[in-house]
Design an enzyme around this catalytic site. Structure first.
Site, short mmCIF file in Angstrom:
data_model
loop_
_atom_site.label_atom_id
_atom_site.label_comp_id
_atom_site.label_asym_id
_atom_site.label_seq_id
_atom_site.Cartn_x
_atom_site.Cartn_y
_atom_site.Cartn_z
N ARG A 1 -2.37 -12.44 3.73
CA ARG A 1 -3.68 -12.12 2.73
C ARG A 1 -3.50 -12.61 1.69
O ARG A 1 -2.79 -12.31 0.27
CB ARG A 1 -4.25 -10.01 2.79
CG ARG A 1 -3.88 -10.04 4.38
CD ARG A 1 -5.38 -10.16 5.12
NE ARG A 1 -7.11 -10.68 4.78
CZ ARG A 1 -7.47 -10.05 4.15
NH1 ARG A 1 -7.61 -8.52 3.44
NH2 ARG A 1 -8.47 -11.04 3.95
N HIS B 1 -6.79 -8.48 -3.54
CA HIS B 1 -8.09 -8.32 -2.65
C HIS B 1 -8.28 -6.63 -2.91
O HIS B 1 -7.03 -6.06 -2.81
CB HIS B 1 -8.75 -8.47 -1.05
CG HIS B 1 -8.03 -8.16 -0.34
ND1 HIS B 1 -6.56 -7.95 0.24
CD2 HIS B 1 -7.91 -6.59 0.39
CE1 HIS B 1 -6.27 -7.37 1.15
NE2 HIS B 1 -6.64 -6.41 1.45
N TYR C 1 -0.12 -10.32 0.11
CA TYR C 1 1.31 -9.75 0.91
C TYR C 1 1.52 -10.20 2.19
O TYR C 1 -0.05 -10.87 2.63
CB TYR C 1 0.41 -7.77 1.27
CG TYR C 1 -0.51 -7.42 2.07
CD1 TYR C 1 -0.35 -7.61 3.20
CD2 TYR C 1 -1.86 -7.18 0.87
CE1 TYR C 1 -1.77 -7.24 3.38
CE2 TYR C 1 -2.81 -6.76 1.52
CZ TYR C 1 -2.74 -6.82 2.69
OH TYR C 1 -4.47 -6.74 3.10
N HIS D 1 -10.11 -3.01 -1.18
CA HIS D 1 -11.12 -2.81 -0.22
C HIS D 1 -12.58 -1.70 -0.90
O HIS D 1 -11.98 -0.93 -2.23
CB HIS D 1 -10.49 -1.77 0.73
CG HIS D 1 -9.74 -2.08 1.02
ND1 HIS D 1 -10.06 -3.33 2.50
CD2 HIS D 1 -8.12 -3.11 1.07
CE1 HIS D 1 -9.17 -3.72 2.90
NE2 HIS D 1 -7.87 -3.68 2.06
N TYR E 1 0.69 -1.09 -0.10
CA TYR E 1 -0.14 0.24 0.03
C TYR E 1 0.48 1.32 0.45
O TYR E 1 2.04 1.10 0.54
CB TYR E 1 -0.64 0.43 0.96
CG TYR E 1 -2.08 -1.10 1.60
CD1 TYR E 1 -3.82 -0.82 0.88
CD2 TYR E 1 -1.67 -2.31 1.89
CE1 TYR E 1 -4.47 -1.46 0.72
CE2 TYR E 1 -3.30 -2.76 2.03
CZ TYR E 1 -4.12 -2.55 1.61
OH TYR E 1 -5.10 -3.86 1.44
#
Length: 256
Positions: free
Chosen positions: A174, A177, A164, A179, A125
């Site tokens: 994870r 995906h 990640y 959000h 991120y």
């Protein structure tokens, strides 16, 4: 105490089996996860333990409940295209994500603000708190927004995010995906959820996804590949509808 993936798998299986047995015995389907789902370890520390307190008319912030704050003037033509927000091309696989925002009866919910945020193709991120040793992409911020059209449809062009690591337990990863945040007519009417990609091998190991113990509800979080949404020589297409309530509702992180 350090938890291994085997520890988490065992806890996930125990909770899944207990849910399945209760369902067979006649218990109602649980479309949303428990707020204190033990394999998702931080949920034990931060879930509400007391009933919610209603806010009545004395609070000046309640004006947000009656005044719309979002509209066409808040969205630019490129806010829904995360691949053109910088001077250069972002790295990774380009994708088109589209779907409809629907109510419990399948009717379109028009003119609603939908935002998304995500990791880049390397699984990182663009945020100071993300210190995962994967490269940042100077041409990808990972944030977009759009309004649903007259059919309740939204469309984003973006990059497929990478998996990640996270520190829930040893060797925790994870699945890829995105959000999603859905607003009503005010900031206080916000719902947050996640969309996943089909056939991800990390699904069985992820306590966040597995906290949705109802299999049908869990499957509704996974987008479907749609070849007619793919853009020739540019991007692959995925379709994912968001249902706000009712028996086919999309799981919302707040659990309601």
């Amino acid at each position: 105490m350090t938890h291994t993936q085997s520890d988490i798998d065992t806890a996930i299986d125990e909770l899944q089996n207990a849910y399945d047995e209760a369902l067979v015995a006649g218990a109602p389907a649980r479309h949303h996860p428990r707020r204190d789902y033990a394999p998702y370890r931080s949920s034990l520390l931060r879930h509400p333990k007391q009933p919610l307190v209603p806010v009545h008319g004395g609070d000046p912030e309640t004006v947000e409940l009656s005044g719309p704050v979002f509209g066409p003037t808040d969205i630019t033509e490129t806010d829904n295209d995360l691949t053109v927000q910088h001077q250069g091309e972002p790295l990774g696989e380009r994708i088109t994500v589209s779907g409809r925002l629907l109510d419990r009866a399948g009717h379109p919910v028009r003119g609603q603000l939908i935002e998304l945020w995500q990791a880049n193709a390397s699984g990182r991120y663009a945020h100071l708190r993300d210190q995962h040793p994967a490269p940042l992409d100077p041409n990808f911020t990972g944030v977009g927004r759009t309004l649903t059209d007259g059919e309740g449809r939204y469309t984003f062009t973006t990059i497929k995010p990478g998996a990640y690591p996270w520190r829930n337990h040893t060797n925790a990863w994870r699945p890829a995906h995105i959000h999603f945040s859905v607003f009503g007519t005010a900031f206080t009417q916000r719902l947050v959820t996640q969309m996943y990609f089909p056939n991800d091998p990390l699904f069985p190991y992820d306590p966040i996804l597995r906290s949705v113990t109802d299999r049908a509800a869990r499957e509704r979080l996974v987008a479907a590949y749609r070849h007619d949404l793919s853009r020739p020589e540019f991007s692959l297409g995925y379709e994912w509808d968001i249902v706000l309530d009712g028996p086919s509702a999309t799981w919302i992180e707040e659990g309601h």
